[in-house]
Write a protein that holds these residues in place. Structure first.
Motif, mmCIF file in Angstrom:
data_model
loop_
_atom_site.group_PDB
_atom_site.id
_atom_site.type_symbol
_atom_site.label_atom_id
_atom_site.label_comp_id
_atom_site.label_asym_id
_atom_site.label_seq_id
_atom_site.Cartn_x
_atom_site.Cartn_y
_atom_site.Cartn_z
ATOM 1 N N GLY A 21 34.264 0.170 43.624
ATOM 2 C CA GLY A 21 33.869 -0.734 42.566
ATOM 3 C C GLY A 21 35.012 -1.514 41.966
ATOM 4 N N ALA A 22 34.722 -2.156 40.842
ATOM 5 C CA ALA A 22 35.704 -2.991 40.160
ATOM 6 C C ALA A 22 35.402 -2.988 38.673
ATOM 7 C CB ALA A 22 35.660 -4.418 40.715
ATOM 8 N N GLY A 23 36.462 -3.162 37.872
ATOM 9 C CA GLY A 23 36.299 -3.191 36.429
ATOM 10 C C GLY A 23 36.969 -2.006 35.777
ATOM 11 N N PRO A 24 36.654 -1.730 34.513
ATOM 12 C CA PRO A 24 37.238 -0.581 33.815
ATOM 13 C C PRO A 24 36.972 0.717 34.565
ATOM 14 C CG PRO A 24 36.049 -1.999 32.286
ATOM 15 C CD PRO A 24 35.745 -2.509 33.660
ATOM 16 N N VAL A 25 37.900 1.646 34.455
ATOM 17 C CA VAL A 25 37.812 2.889 35.234
ATOM 18 C C VAL A 25 36.834 3.864 34.588
ATOM 19 C CG1 VAL A 25 39.090 4.897 36.079
ATOM 20 C CG2 VAL A 25 40.139 2.618 36.142
ATOM 21 N N CYS A 26 36.021 4.480 35.440
ATOM 22 C CA CYS A 26 35.064 5.506 35.039
ATOM 23 C C CYS A 26 35.256 6.695 35.970
ATOM 24 C CB CYS A 26 33.645 4.955 35.143
ATOM 25 S SG CYS A 26 32.344 6.173 34.869
ATOM 26 N N VAL A 27 35.552 7.870 35.420
ATOM 27 C CA VAL A 27 35.789 9.072 36.210
ATOM 28 C C VAL A 27 34.548 9.957 36.150
ATOM 29 C CG1 VAL A 27 37.248 11.100 36.524
ATOM 30 C CG2 VAL A 27 38.258 8.968 35.698
ATOM 31 N N THR A 98 36.556 5.782 30.900
ATOM 32 C CA THR A 98 35.337 6.507 30.545
ATOM 33 C C THR A 98 35.296 7.767 31.391
ATOM 34 O OG1 THR A 98 34.103 4.502 29.995
ATOM 35 C CG2 THR A 98 32.813 6.459 30.551
ATOM 36 N N VAL A 99 35.207 8.917 30.753
ATOM 37 C CA VAL A 99 35.190 10.185 31.481
ATOM 38 C C VAL A 99 33.798 10.785 31.355
ATOM 39 C CG1 VAL A 99 36.172 11.438 29.506
ATOM 40 C CG2 VAL A 99 36.311 12.418 31.800
ATOM 41 N N VAL A 100 33.199 11.099 32.516
ATOM 42 C CA VAL A 100 31.821 11.580 32.592
ATOM 43 C C VAL A 100 31.843 12.973 33.193
ATOM 44 C CG1 VAL A 100 29.503 11.137 33.499
ATOM 45 C CG2 VAL A 100 31.029 9.215 32.951
ATOM 46 N N CYS A 122 35.714 6.286 26.407
ATOM 47 C CA CYS A 122 34.392 6.827 26.074
ATOM 48 C C CYS A 122 34.236 8.172 26.771
ATOM 49 C CB CYS A 122 33.249 5.912 26.548
ATOM 50 S SG CYS A 122 33.400 4.183 26.107
ATOM 51 N N VAL A 123 33.334 8.988 26.253
ATOM 52 C CA VAL A 123 32.984 10.259 26.874
ATOM 53 C C VAL A 123 31.472 10.296 27.050
ATOM 54 C CG1 VAL A 123 33.016 12.775 26.681
ATOM 55 C CG2 VAL A 123 34.936 11.433 25.790
ATOM 56 N N VAL A 124 31.025 10.688 28.234
ATOM 57 C CA VAL A 124 29.597 10.884 28.493
ATOM 58 C C VAL A 124 29.423 12.282 29.057
ATOM 59 C CG1 VAL A 124 27.577 10.140 29.801
ATOM 60 C CG2 VAL A 124 29.181 8.426 28.900
ATOM 61 N N LEU A 125 28.629 13.097 28.390
ATOM 62 C CA LEU A 125 28.358 14.471 28.815
ATOM 63 C C LEU A 125 26.934 14.533 29.351
ATOM 64 C CD1 LEU A 125 29.970 16.364 25.803
ATOM 65 C CD2 LEU A 125 31.043 15.603 27.932
ATOM 66 N N VAL A 126 26.808 14.807 30.643
ATOM 67 C CA VAL A 126 25.511 14.776 31.324
ATOM 68 C C VAL A 126 24.982 16.196 31.457
ATOM 69 C CG1 VAL A 126 24.282 14.082 33.417
ATOM 70 C CG2 VAL A 126 26.199 12.697 32.570
ATOM 71 N N ASP A 127 23.999 16.529 30.633
ATOM 72 C CA ASP A 127 23.429 17.877 30.588
ATOM 73 C C ASP A 127 24.542 18.916 30.629
ATOM 74 O OD1 ASP A 127 20.781 18.845 30.150
ATOM 75 O OD2 ASP A 127 20.861 19.880 32.062
#
Length: 312
Positions: A21-27, A98-100, A122-127
């Protein structure tokens, strides 16, 4: 078929990393016993807008086993994510990410945000896993030795090669909601992962040992995160989202789980969303919901549509 990536040396172990992908980093970091390809349904929804980084923790997916003397800790997993980012090509370094984190990896994502606030967008916590009162178990060295002995015995008996892929398939089915909105207890939908990759990963003793290792130290990692909460507050205004799975059945257990997820959101001052219908493996059941909350994270006042809803 899913993409495979490169190998980066982090802490003396070869880590399998995939960047798209491209753009801001999301882990993206998956739960115990899961692999990079479990995010496959989510990546096409994020890659047009984010540089998506997936990796396998030691002993998971295609990554090498962890060094024997290094049990997992909340701090250690946060440092692992930081070291992974440091090892990426220069254009991807230095900007907040963004850390997921899914399930157990929710501990790791939160720990990263607490220890590396300047590097967290940002932080996203998935279940996410939730342990409100965790304590470090007694005799950790003895527990580690017992786990190694068990793993050695299982591997010597040939169980990973014989039953590893079957155990993986059964675990995925148990963690998914069925098409009518039901969900747990082995009645979910099938595992969408490519058969050759499942065999390549789950027939190995490495993955069995990695999963047992993380399971053994689960309570200690949870207790370590609680300690971090006391010493390292989240930055004021950091966007955090808790995305909880709900199968829609209205069962007592399901509603209890939603209440605990809501409590986690309250503790973190986070936005709370529900993916319904979904089992625990939200990235497989509701990739649209995961992508929506990731893309909406950090945009105050934006309401996601279609994939998530407020909690019942």
């Amino acid at each position: 078929m899913t993409s495979t990536g490169r190998f980066l040396d982090i802490g003396g172990a070869a880590h399998h990393v995939v960047v798209e992908g491209a753009g801001p980093v999301c882990v993206l970091s998956a739960g115990l016993g899961m692999s990079w390809f479990d995010w496959d349904p989510v990546v096409p929804l994020l890659a047009p807008f984010r540089t998506v980084v997936r990796f396998d923790r030691p002993g998971h997916g295609l990554s090498a086993p962890a060094p024997a003397a290094a049990p997992p800790t909340a701090e250690g997993e946060a440092h692992r994510v930081a070291a992974l980012l440091d090892a990426l090509p220069p254009p991807l370094r230095g900007t907040p990410v963004t850390v997921v984190g899914h399930s157990l990896a929710g501990f790791h994502a939160e720990a990263f945000a607490r220890l590396y606030p300047a590097r967290t967008a940002c932080v996203v916590l998935v279940d996410s896993s939730v342990e409100e009162h965790a304590r470090v178990p007694a005799a950790p060295a003895l527990r580690t030795a017992a786990t190694r002995a068990l793993a050695a015995a299982l591997c010597a008996a040939g169980l990973p090669a014989a039953f590893g892929p079957l155990a993986r398939r059964a675990g995925v089915r148990a963690g998914r909601a069925d098409a009518s909105g039901g969900g747990r207890g082995g009645h979910g939908r099938a595992d969408p992962a490519p058969v050759p990759l499942v065999r390549r990963c789950y027939r190995t003793s490495r993955v069995l040992r990695g999963a047992l290792r993380e399971n053994t130290h689960y309570r200690a990692v949870a207790a370590g995160l609680l300690a971090l909460r006391e010493r390292h507050p989240l930055p004021a205004g950091l966007p955090v989202t808790v995305l909880a799975a709900y199968d829609g059945r209205g069962s007592r257990a399901g509603l209890r789980w939603l209440a605990r997820q809501r409590g986690l959101a309250s503790t973190l001052g986070a936005r709370f969303e529900v993916a319904e219908p979904s089992g625990h493996l939200v990235m497989l059941d509701r990739p649209d919901a995961v992508a929506q909350v990731v893309l909406a994270a950090g945009r105050p006042g934006e309401v996601t549509g279609g994939g998530t809803r407020p909690a019942p």
